[in-house]
Every structure is written in C-alpha cells, then in structure tokens.
Design an enzyme around this catalytic site. Sequence first.
Site, short mmCIF file in Angstrom:
data_model
loop_
_atom_site.label_atom_id
_atom_site.label_comp_id
_atom_site.label_asym_id
_atom_site.label_seq_id
_atom_site.Cartn_x
_atom_site.Cartn_y
_atom_site.Cartn_z
N TYR A 232 0.97 -1.22 -0.16
CA TYR A 232 0.19 0.02 0.22
C TYR A 232 1.06 1.38 0.21
CZ TYR A 232 -4.17 -2.80 0.02
OH TYR A 232 -5.11 -3.75 -0.32
N ARG B 245 1.47 1.76 -3.64
CA ARG B 245 0.32 2.19 -4.42
C ARG B 245 0.05 3.69 -3.98
NH1 ARG B 245 -4.22 -1.74 -3.75
NH2 ARG B 245 -5.47 -0.22 -4.98
N GLN C 31 -15.32 2.10 -5.86
CA GLN C 31 -14.50 0.98 -5.28
C GLN C 31 -13.07 1.46 -5.15
OE1 GLN C 31 -16.08 -2.90 -7.11
NE2 GLN C 31 -16.32 -1.63 -8.66
N ASN C 32 -12.78 2.39 -5.71
CA ASN C 32 -11.30 2.70 -5.82
C ASN C 32 -10.87 3.40 -4.49
OD1 ASN C 32 -11.65 1.90 -8.55
ND2 ASN C 32 -11.65 3.91 -9.35
N ASP D 188 -8.24 5.20 -4.72
CA ASP D 188 -7.66 6.86 -4.98
C ASP D 188 -8.58 7.89 -4.65
OD1 ASP D 188 -9.24 7.26 -7.39
OD2 ASP D 188 -8.24 5.63 -8.43
N HIS E 265 -14.57 0.83 -0.53
CA HIS E 265 -13.33 -0.21 -0.27
C HIS E 265 -12.39 0.57 0.70
CE1 HIS E 265 -14.78 -3.19 -3.52
NE2 HIS E 265 -15.55 -3.17 -2.51
N THR F 224 -15.54 -1.18 -14.14
CA THR F 224 -15.21 -2.24 -13.05
C THR F 224 -15.68 -3.65 -13.92
OG1 THR F 224 -16.17 -3.14 -11.03
CG2 THR F 224 -17.77 -1.63 -12.19
N ALA G 135 -13.01 4.88 -20.69
CA ALA G 135 -13.67 5.90 -19.83
C ALA G 135 -13.50 7.30 -20.09
CB ALA G 135 -13.41 5.49 -18.46
C1 BJW Z 1 -11.52 0.11 -18.50
C2 BJW Z 1 -10.45 0.83 -18.74
C3 BJW Z 1 -10.60 2.34 -19.36
C4 BJW Z 1 -9.73 -0.94 -17.88
N1 BJW Z 1 -11.87 2.69 -19.38
N2 BJW Z 1 -12.72 0.63 -18.52
C5 BJW Z 1 -21.16 -13.22 -3.06
C6 BJW Z 1 -22.10 -12.05 -2.48
C7 BJW Z 1 -21.64 -11.41 -1.45
C8 BJW Z 1 -19.78 -11.52 -1.23
C9 BJW Z 1 -19.32 -12.46 -2.05
C10 BJW Z 1 -20.06 -13.31 -2.90
N3 BJW Z 1 -18.84 -14.37 -3.03
C11 BJW Z 1 -17.97 -13.89 -2.51
C12 BJW Z 1 -17.92 -12.99 -1.83
C13 BJW Z 1 -16.95 -12.27 -0.93
C14 BJW Z 1 -15.95 -11.31 -1.66
C15 BJW Z 1 -16.27 -11.44 -3.14
O1 BJW Z 1 -16.67 -10.56 -3.96
N4 BJW Z 1 -15.17 -12.18 -3.75
C16 BJW Z 1 -15.00 -12.37 -5.14
C17 BJW Z 1 -13.71 -12.82 -5.88
C18 BJW Z 1 -16.22 -13.39 -5.76
N5 BJW Z 1 -16.39 -9.82 -1.38
C19 BJW Z 1 -15.99 -9.55 0.01
O2 BJW Z 1 -15.09 -10.32 0.70
C20 BJW Z 1 -16.35 -7.91 0.31
N6 BJW Z 1 -16.76 -7.94 1.45
C21 BJW Z 1 -18.05 -8.61 1.51
O3 BJW Z 1 -18.82 -9.14 0.78
O4 BJW Z 1 -18.74 -8.53 3.03
C22 BJW Z 1 -19.96 -9.13 3.31
C23 BJW Z 1 -20.87 -8.53 2.77
C24 BJW Z 1 -22.12 -9.40 2.35
C25 BJW Z 1 -23.47 -8.86 1.88
C26 BJW Z 1 -23.49 -7.39 1.53
C27 BJW Z 1 -22.34 -6.50 1.98
C28 BJW Z 1 -21.30 -7.26 2.52
C29 BJW Z 1 -14.97 -7.28 0.55
C30 BJW Z 1 -14.67 -6.92 -0.92
C31 BJW Z 1 -13.10 -6.03 -0.86
C32 BJW Z 1 -12.51 -5.77 -2.11
N7 BJW Z 1 -11.18 -5.28 -2.01
C33 BJW Z 1 -10.59 -5.04 -3.17
C34 BJW Z 1 -8.91 -4.62 -2.62
C35 BJW Z 1 -8.88 -3.59 -1.61
C36 BJW Z 1 -8.61 -2.33 -2.25
C37 BJW Z 1 -7.41 -1.90 -2.73
O5 BJW Z 1 -6.39 -2.50 -2.52
O6 BJW Z 1 -7.46 -1.23 -3.88
O7 BJW Z 1 -10.92 -4.13 -3.89
S1 BJW Z 1 -10.38 -6.35 -4.31
C38 BJW Z 1 -10.20 -5.35 -5.66
O8 BJW Z 1 -11.48 -5.58 -6.51
C39 BJW Z 1 -10.35 -3.80 -5.40
C40 BJW Z 1 -11.40 -3.07 -6.37
O9 BJW Z 1 -12.10 -1.96 -5.72
C41 BJW Z 1 -12.25 -4.49 -6.44
C42 BJW Z 1 -13.05 -4.55 -7.91
O10 BJW Z 1 -12.18 -4.51 -8.98
P1 BJW Z 1 -12.46 -3.44 -10.02
O11 BJW Z 1 -12.40 -2.10 -9.80
O12 BJW Z 1 -13.61 -4.01 -10.99
O13 BJW Z 1 -11.15 -3.60 -11.13
P2 BJW Z 1 -10.79 -4.82 -12.14
O14 BJW Z 1 -9.38 -4.63 -12.41
O15 BJW Z 1 -11.36 -6.05 -11.59
O16 BJW Z 1 -11.52 -4.17 -13.43
C43 BJW Z 1 -11.58 -3.05 -13.90
C44 BJW Z 1 -12.44 -3.00 -15.31
O17 BJW Z 1 -12.20 -1.87 -16.03
C45 BJW Z 1 -11.92 -4.02 -16.29
O18 BJW Z 1 -13.39 -4.52 -16.65
C46 BJW Z 1 -11.57 -3.57 -17.56
O19 BJW Z 1 -11.91 -3.79 -18.71
C47 BJW Z 1 -12.03 -1.88 -17.27
N8 BJW Z 1 -11.10 -0.93 -17.79
N9 BJW Z 1 -9.14 0.19 -18.55
C48 BJW Z 1 -12.69 1.97 -19.07
N10 BJW Z 1 -9.62 2.99 -19.89
#
Ligand code: BJW
Length: 234
Positions: free
Chosen positions: A56, A59, A91-92, A94, A109, A176, A219
Amino acid sequence: MAEIKRIVILTGAGISAESGIDTFRAAGGLWEQHRIEDVATPEGFASNPDLVLGFYDMRRAALARAEPNPAHTALARLEHEFRGEVLLVTQNVDDLHERGGAARVLHMHGELKSALCTSCEIRSRWDAAMQQRPPCPVCRAPTLRPDIVWFGEMPYQMGRIYAALEACDLFVSIGTSGAVYPAAGFVQEARASGARTLELNLEPSEGSRLFHESRLGPAGTLVPAWVEEMLRPR
Ligand code: BJW
C-alpha cells in the site's frame, strides 16, 4: 424515457486506468504481480504485515504521481450541473474523483490516504509511508493499518448505498469488471427498484448482460460524451 431525477454511479479501477493507476484483473495488473490472499485479506496482513504495508505504500506513492483524467472531471461536472441528485460510489481507493472536483463520493473499499489504528480504531488522514510503523496520531500506538476493505471485511457505507440504489432512476457502472461483491450486485438491486441501468466499460464485464445498455470504450472518451448527453436540454 421518464424524467431522471436521481443517479447512482459506481466506479471501479478502469476509470483511473488512463491516469496511470494499475487495474486489478488485467494482464499485468495488480493481481498478476501480487497474490490476493497475501496483500488483500486480514489473514495476509496478520501473517506478513511488512509485505502488506509495503504494497500500500507503493500504491500511495503511485497515486501522488497521478492526475484525474477527463472521466473524473466529467463526473464532477455532472454532479454540479445536473438538475437532480448524483451520488458517486467508488470501489477505488484513490482520491482522483475528489481531485477532479467531485464532492459527493462514497469510498466503499476505503482510501489509500486514510489510516486505521487497530488499537484505538480511529481513522486519520494519512499521506506518508506505513512500513516503518509510525505512531497513530491519536493514541500513539505503532498499530496503523491501511484503511482499506479487504476480502472478508464489510465494505463501508452499505446502508447509504442500498438506500440510494432503491431510490435511483438511473444506475451507471463505469470501469469495473463486476467480479467483486457486493458491488457486482448493485445493478440487480437498482433494476429491482425500477431503475434504468447503463454500463460504460472498456470490454464486456462479468455482469454486462444484466444492464439495459452497455457502451464499450475507454472511460476518458465514453464518460465525457455520456455526461454531455445528460446535461443537454431536453
Ligand atoms: C476500463 C479501462 C478504461 C480498464 N476505461 N474501463 C457473493 C456475495 C457477496 C460477497 C461475496 C460473494 N462471493 C464472494 C464474496 C466475498 C468477496 C468477493 O466478492 N469475492 C469475489 C472474488 C467473488 N467480497 C468481499 O469479501 C467483500 N466483503 C463482503 O462481501 O462483505 C460481506 C457482505 C455481504 C453482503 C453485503 C455486504 C457485505 C469485500 C471486498 C473487498 C474488495 N477489496 C479489493 C482490494 C482492496 C482495495 C485495494 O487494494 O485497492 O478492492 S479487491 C479489488 O477488486 C479492489 C477493487 O475495488 C475491486 C473491484 O475491482 P475493479 O474495480 O472492478 O477492477 P478490475 O481490475 O477487476 O476491473 C477493471 C475494469 O475496468 C475491467 O473490466 C476493464 O475492462 C476496465 N477498464 N481500462 C474503461 N480505460
């Protein structure tokens, strides 16, 4: 189309990609360089805090070199000029929405520029590195962690977010992959409440088929064009 009064916008890493911030799941993205379990879980932090604090710190340093791009500034313009409510949920971790001029931003997040003390549980604004174990500005204990929501932890502001999704007429998802819950389920929540749903992403996401409309492209181009459309007199 019915008049749109309330918009909820969800953003992900893709909106900051053109500012030079790495996304997570792309080839060469953060999850190819680091194992999720090592750097983005409470268990990873407990077993190797140095690695996680260093990840971190790296980052936070990259963020200091980044600037908001036209997608961030267009969303800020929408927030200020739209004759209705706009809520940005990101979710970012930044601060490019804020530096681009947005005022109503929920960081579900967490934030790179915030520290959470595991002793007194107070959050403090934070710009510096953490790997050297600086003291908490409030209780002085050397027990700061990044104020980031890791896998298995509850995202922030969920009550406000679900209330806004229930009340919105338009839900827009930008940059996302739709791979992480609960954010990946927001489109279904909004649809169940009768909202129109739009996705703006570089490529089809995991949830593309759930949206009424999907526009593909960078975007930095798609978002300003969509904002222009929204602000055009009808
Ligand atoms: C462009 C572009 C350009 C590129 N223009 N586009 C089912 C239900 C509920 C929960 C779960 C479930 N199954 C599993 C879970 C648990 C888990 C989970 O989701 N796991 C999955 C792997 C399945 N979730 C959790 O544990 C969360 N907590 C939770 O669920 O608590 C209980 C709860 C239950 C019910 C209700 C409420 C709560 C916590 C999740 C924490 C995520 N943390 C992270 C890391 C920390 C932050 C950090 O270090 O920065 O957050 S993981 C990482 O992924 C980060 C992001 O915010 C997150 C999402 O990623 P994002 O933003 O989508 O990025 P990418 O890289 O995946 O995608 C980028 C996109 O942009 C791509 O599509 C590209 O094409 C596009 N792109 N260039 C436009 N120029």
